[in-house]
Every structure is written in C-alpha cells, then in structure tokens.
Scaffold this motif. Sequence first.
Motif, mmCIF file in Angstrom:
data_model
loop_
_atom_site.group_PDB
_atom_site.id
_atom_site.type_symbol
_atom_site.label_atom_id
_atom_site.label_comp_id
_atom_site.label_asym_id
_atom_site.label_seq_id
_atom_site.Cartn_x
_atom_site.Cartn_y
_atom_site.Cartn_z
ATOM 1 N N TYR A 142 0.777 -1.237 0.000
ATOM 2 C CA TYR A 142 0.000 0.000 0.000
ATOM 3 C C TYR A 142 0.812 1.293 0.000
ATOM 4 N N TRP A 143 2.072 1.214 0.321
ATOM 5 C CA TRP A 143 2.921 2.404 0.353
ATOM 6 C C TRP A 143 4.013 2.274 -0.696
ATOM 7 N N THR A 144 4.610 3.376 -1.053
ATOM 8 C CA THR A 144 5.780 3.382 -1.927
ATOM 9 C C THR A 144 6.926 3.963 -1.109
ATOM 10 N N VAL A 145 7.642 3.098 -0.419
ATOM 11 C CA VAL A 145 8.749 3.522 0.431
ATOM 12 C C VAL A 145 9.940 2.590 0.198
ATOM 13 N N PRO A 146 11.135 3.090 0.416
ATOM 14 C CA PRO A 146 12.319 2.245 0.226
ATOM 15 C C PRO A 146 12.402 1.144 1.286
ATOM 16 N N GLU A 147 13.147 0.108 0.974
ATOM 17 C CA GLU A 147 13.317 -1.016 1.903
ATOM 18 C C GLU A 147 13.881 -0.566 3.244
ATOM 19 N N SER A 148 14.753 0.428 3.230
ATOM 20 C CA SER A 148 15.314 0.922 4.497
ATOM 21 C C SER A 148 14.224 1.507 5.386
ATOM 22 N N GLN A 149 13.237 2.139 4.787
ATOM 23 C CA GLN A 149 12.139 2.694 5.572
ATOM 24 C C GLN A 149 11.202 1.583 6.049
ATOM 25 N N ILE A 150 11.020 0.572 5.245
ATOM 26 C CA ILE A 150 10.207 -0.570 5.673
ATOM 27 C C ILE A 150 10.822 -1.191 6.926
ATOM 28 N N ALA A 151 12.138 -1.349 6.915
ATOM 29 C CA ALA A 151 12.827 -1.957 8.055
ATOM 30 C C ALA A 151 12.687 -1.113 9.321
ATOM 31 N N ALA A 152 12.554 0.203 9.168
ATOM 32 C CA ALA A 152 12.546 1.114 10.319
ATOM 33 C C ALA A 152 11.147 1.599 10.686
ATOM 34 N N SER A 153 10.115 0.953 10.150
ATOM 35 C CA SER A 153 8.747 1.413 10.361
ATOM 36 C C SER A 153 7.897 0.385 11.086
ATOM 37 N N VAL A 154 6.716 0.840 11.494
ATOM 38 C CA VAL A 154 5.663 -0.036 11.996
ATOM 39 C C VAL A 154 4.390 0.332 11.263
ATOM 40 N N VAL A 155 3.444 -0.599 11.276
ATOM 41 C CA VAL A 155 2.112 -0.339 10.756
ATOM 42 C C VAL A 155 1.136 -0.641 11.891
ATOM 43 N N LEU A 156 0.183 0.260 12.027
ATOM 44 C CA LEU A 156 -0.873 0.078 13.012
ATOM 45 C C LEU A 156 -2.199 -0.081 12.279
ATOM 46 N N ALA A 157 -3.073 -0.913 12.832
ATOM 47 C CA ALA A 157 -4.372 -1.187 12.207
ATOM 48 C C ALA A 157 -5.468 -1.060 13.255
ATOM 49 N N LYS A 158 -6.639 -0.677 12.802
ATOM 50 C CA LYS A 158 -7.778 -0.536 13.708
ATOM 51 C C LYS A 158 -8.785 -1.656 13.505
ATOM 52 N N GLU A 159 -9.038 -2.015 12.267
ATOM 53 C CA GLU A 159 -10.033 -3.036 11.962
ATOM 54 C C GLU A 159 -9.350 -4.218 11.294
ATOM 55 N N GLU A 160 -10.138 -5.158 10.859
ATOM 56 C CA GLU A 160 -9.582 -6.293 10.128
ATOM 57 C C GLU A 160 -8.787 -5.809 8.929
ATOM 58 N N ARG A 161 -7.643 -6.371 8.731
ATOM 59 C CA ARG A 161 -6.788 -6.016 7.607
ATOM 60 C C ARG A 161 -7.131 -6.880 6.411
#
Length: 162
Positions: A142-161
């Motif tokens: 769903y995002w367009t981010v570099p692999e380095s940012q993927i490694a340094a990120s989190v995703v939070l969800a509220k409902e069923e993914r």
Amino acid sequence: MIRVSRTAEIDQIHRIINDAAAVYQGVIPDGSWHQPYMPRSELEAEILAGVIFWVLEREGRLLGVMGIQDRDDVTLIRHAYVDPDAQQGGVGTALLRHLEALADKPILIGTWAAASWAIAFYQKRGYRVVSEAEKTRLLRRYWTVPESQIAASVVLAKEERP
C-alpha cells in the motif's frame, strides 16, 4: 473547525509538517532525516498521488494536518502532524476521529518504529501494531517507500486487515 485543506494553504501545511517533524532528528535512521524533513515537492507529489489533507483550524490559524488516502481495499492515514505550539491539546485526536468517520474500509497507519510517542498516540486510540511480517507485506502493498524505511517502520491497524 476541521475541513479539507485549500490549495492556498500549502505553505502553512508544509510549515506544520516540518516544524512538527523536527522531533525525528536524531531518532529515526540518519539516512531518513533531512532538512526539510518533507520538501515541498514531496508534499505536492503526495497530493497528486491522492492524499487528501484535512486541517484543524481555530481562530483562522491552522493547528494540525492529517492526510487520508484511499488505497484499494484500505484507507491510509498519512502525514499526521500538529503544530508544536498546539500539541497535547486534542488536535491530533480530533483530526484522527474525523478521518476515521470518513473511512468505510479498514484503516492502516504507518510510522517510524522509533517514534514511540506516535505509536503510543495511536494505541491509546484503539490501534494495534501488526506483526513484523504483516508490516512488511502491508508497506510493500500500500505504500511506496524504500526497503530501508520498511525496516525502520511499523504499521498500526484498527479493523480487520485485508
């Protein structure tokens, strides 16, 4: 008052984002920090990519900004920033609740793993951090981010993914 941002407010939105993002300096990976944190050209590109920015305005002054983006079967909350002088005053919560009311799909939020204050903010409002494997899958989908940012990120969800 919460409303959709106006084209003429891009300089104010840009200032709020970069003033509020100053807390990332020395916290997020060095290669991810730059000044300004979000160049104006990147802000304009986000708008062209479908991020709709909402603002909270009081007495003619913009106090916070938060974007919402429709991505296939989810809604992304993007670029949530509150003017440093207005933080801890309910601006972020009001914007988040407003955008949640607009969403008719599961909501996902990405942020830096080192931004413990941001993670805590969302957790207090009913979001949960997804697993490492799920985070990677969602960021790549769903995002367009570099692999380095993927490694340094989190995703939070509220409902069923999805």
